[in-house]
Design a protein around this motif. Structure first.
Motif, PDB file in Angstrom:
ATOM      1  N   TYR A 340       0.859  -1.172   0.000  1.00  0.00           N
ATOM      2  CA  TYR A 340       0.000   0.000   0.000  1.00  0.00           C
ATOM      3  C   TYR A 340       0.910   1.242   0.000  1.00  0.00           C
ATOM      4  N   PRO A 341       0.393   2.402  -0.436  1.00  0.00           N
ATOM      5  CA  PRO A 341       1.190   3.626  -0.319  1.00  0.00           C
ATOM      6  C   PRO A 341       1.543   3.889   1.141  1.00  0.00           C
ATOM      7  N   VAL A 342       2.786   4.257   1.398  1.00  0.00           N
ATOM      8  CA  VAL A 342       3.265   4.439   2.771  1.00  0.00           C
ATOM      9  C   VAL A 342       4.170   5.659   2.827  1.00  0.00           C
ATOM     10  N   ARG A 355      16.356   2.570   1.961  1.00  0.00           N
ATOM     11  CA  ARG A 355      15.452   1.470   1.615  1.00  0.00           C
ATOM     12  C   ARG A 355      15.225   0.640   2.869  1.00  0.00           C
ATOM     13  N   VAL A 356      13.943   0.471   3.249  1.00  0.00           N
ATOM     14  CA  VAL A 356      13.629  -0.221   4.502  1.00  0.00           C
ATOM     15  C   VAL A 356      12.446  -1.155   4.299  1.00  0.00           C
ATOM     16  N   THR A 357      12.299  -2.095   5.224  1.00  0.00           N
ATOM     17  CA  THR A 357      11.099  -2.908   5.335  1.00  0.00           C
ATOM     18  C   THR A 357      10.451  -2.592   6.675  1.00  0.00           C
ATOM     19  N   VAL A 358       9.159  -2.271   6.631  1.00  0.00           N
ATOM     20  CA  VAL A 358       8.420  -1.926   7.850  1.00  0.00           C
ATOM     21  C   VAL A 358       7.676  -3.171   8.315  1.00  0.00           C
ATOM     22  N   VAL A 359       7.954  -3.590   9.544  1.00  0.00           N
ATOM     23  CA  VAL A 359       7.330  -4.795  10.086  1.00  0.00           C
ATOM     24  C   VAL A 359       6.660  -4.464  11.410  1.00  0.00           C
ATOM     25  N   GLY A 360       5.793  -5.384  11.851  1.00  0.00           N
ATOM     26  CA  GLY A 360       5.116  -5.215  13.121  1.00  0.00           C
ATOM     27  C   GLY A 360       5.788  -6.011  14.227  1.00  0.00           C
ATOM     28  N   ALA A 370       5.205  -2.884   4.970  1.00  0.00           N
ATOM     29  CA  ALA A 370       5.757  -2.329   3.727  1.00  0.00           C
ATOM     30  C   ALA A 370       7.092  -3.005   3.470  1.00  0.00           C
ATOM     31  N   ASP A 371       7.258  -3.544   2.270  1.00  0.00           N
ATOM     32  CA  ASP A 371       8.443  -4.333   1.956  1.00  0.00           C
ATOM     33  C   ASP A 371       9.357  -3.577   1.008  1.00  0.00           C
ATOM     34  N   LYS A 372      10.558  -3.246   1.519  1.00  0.00           N
ATOM     35  CA  LYS A 372      11.603  -2.611   0.710  1.00  0.00           C
ATOM     36  C   LYS A 372      11.087  -1.351   0.024  1.00  0.00           C
ATOM     37  N   VAL A 373      10.736  -0.367   0.834  1.00  0.00           N
ATOM     38  CA  VAL A 373      10.287   0.938   0.348  1.00  0.00           C
ATOM     39  C   VAL A 373      11.308   2.004   0.727  1.00  0.00           C
ATOM     40  N   THR A 374      11.320   3.086  -0.025  1.00  0.00           N
ATOM     41  CA  THR A 374      12.236   4.188   0.262  1.00  0.00           C
ATOM     42  C   THR A 374      11.526   5.227   1.115  1.00  0.00           C
ATOM     43  N   LEU A 375      12.096   5.491   2.299  1.00  0.00           N
ATOM     44  CA  LEU A 375      11.529   6.462   3.234  1.00  0.00           C
ATOM     45  C   LEU A 375      12.643   7.347   3.779  1.00  0.00           C
TER      46      LEU A 375
END
Length: 412
Positions: A340-342, A355-360, A370-375
């Motif tokens: 999804y957009p993040v 480049r990161v992966t956001v996990v719970g 979010a898997d391997k998104v640029t933030l």
């Protein structure tokens, strides 16, 4: 912001920004988080919901009634808002029916669908006077018996399982064998039996599928729906007074998906309303929408509690996850997981990105937001925002999984 493309840019622009923070309901995300008093939380922007309904009203024919399908987002405050913006509410359980009735709208503007209604639910619906969308011949007979016991005449329609389906739908609700509704070829016989029962028959509910982004498929399905309703109406013991043509209008979630062009859909609906006025002159046409009205007006916010590296990859561990937002984790119908957009809502733009992966926090590898998104480079305390979260988020997620706290919800 993540560099995942147009869907994210459009999502962030929809809400607006101030001081490099996302704005929600006129509040910066940091201020809103302080006002809510906890993370994670869902926030729904009433301005965006109101704007979406107004845009739709401007496009569709005035004679076409617009209903809100509560299952998309049953938060009472959201339902109350939409009860004043739309022409009716559609529910899928006794609890949703109570939320709808609590808004104060007339019971005859509420319809109740669902393939497994219990006698208790049916009795409550008959007592309230809402329209019950009958899903089988057996349900029809149970309703008639309940009406006899209560001394009331149940208000009913028949939910029809059409032979056609809404092509390219994210979720197909009609066509082929389905637990939903009565197969179209069985309806004439059901209507003949209904004629001998003390039921207040209004018409049909015909719904082929949801989350469709192809204009041609939606137009074709709506035309087929009216043609089918007209054919079946010839078997009705009374003139049709109600036809719910469903919805199916989708929203873009993933890169490459485009928003629906409403113009050709509205043109087709105008033609259908004119045809219905000739062929079903006593029938009110209803379009039932859920996701399309609320999804893009909602966000899910979780807080970074840890930042860690593992074999060259960076993970942002947040206090929210699939137990709060099953759909964003990819575990609610996705075959191939997509993001999804993040964004980082308290710091939308920064020259320092990664480049990161956001996990719970859950002990499962499925807990990915979010898997391997640029933030922007994030630290503990930063706020991760998942857009397109106003529908099938809070209420469609397994909050009890691993016994973590549930998220809050606010309408601002």
């Amino acid at each position: 912001m993540s560099g995942e493309g147009e869907s994210l840019n459009a999502s962030a622009a929809r809400f607006g920004s101030d001081d490099n923070q996302l704005l929600v309901g006129g509040h910066t995300l940091g201020d809103l988080a302080a006002r809510v008093g906890q993370t994670p939380f869902y926030a729904y922007d009433r301005r965006l919901i109101t704007q979406r309904v107004a845009e739709l009203r401007d496009a569709i024919p005035a004679s076409l009634h617009l209903h809100y399908a509560i299952k998309a987002n049953p938060m009472p405050a959201v339902v109350q808002l939409l009860s004043g913006l739309t022409d009716g509410l559609d529910v899928a359980s006794a609890a949703e029916m109570q939320v709808a009735l609590d808004t104060g709208i007339a019971p005859e503007l509420i319809s109740f669908a669902g393939p497994g209604k219990t006698d208790t639910e049916l009795a409550a619906a008959v007592a309230a006077g809402v329209i019950v969308n009958m899903e089988s011949e057996g349900e029809m007979r149970r309703l008639a018996a309940i009406g006899d016991r209560q001394g009331r005449r149940p208000v009913v329609s028949i939910r029809v399982n059409p032979a056609f389906e809404l092509k390219t739908s994210g979720m197909k609700m009609g066509g082929g064998p389905k637990p939903f509704g009565v197969d179209e070829e069985r309806v004439p016989r059901m209507l003949a039996e209904l004629a001998a029962l003390d039921l207040d028959f209004r018409g049909f509910h015909i719904f082929g599928g949801s989350q469709n982004l192809r204009v041609e498929a939606i137009v074709e399905s709506q035309r087929s729906t009216l043609e089918l309703a007209t054919r079946l109406a010839a078997h009705s013991p009374v003139p049709m007074r109600w036809l719910n043509i469903g919805g199916g209008l989708g929203i873009p979630y993933f890169p490459g998906e485009k928003p629906l062009d409403l113009a050709p859909i509205a043109d087709n609906l105008s033609d259908l309303c004119e045809r219905a006025a000739r062929e079903l002159p006593e029938a009110t046409l209803v379009m039932e929408l859920g996701r399309y009205l609320v999804a893009e007006a909602g966000i899910y916010v979780s807080e970074v509690v840890d930042r860690k590296e593992s074999r060259g990859e960076v993970f942002l561990v947040t206090n929210g996850g699939l137990h709060h937002h099953l759909a964003a984790s990819g575990n609610f119908g996705q075959v191939i997981r997509k993001n999804y957009p993040v964004c980082l809502g308290n710091r939308l733009v920064s020259p320092d990105t990664e480049r990161v992966t956001v996990v719970g926090p859950l002990c499962t590898p499925l807990d990915i937001l979010a898997d391997k998104v640029t933030l922007p480079r994030a630290e503990s305390g930063d706020l991760v925002v998942i857009f397109q979260s106003g529908a099938y988020g809070y209420s469609a997620s397994p909050h009890l999984f691993l016994s973590h706290p549930v998220p809050a919800q606010v309408l601002v």
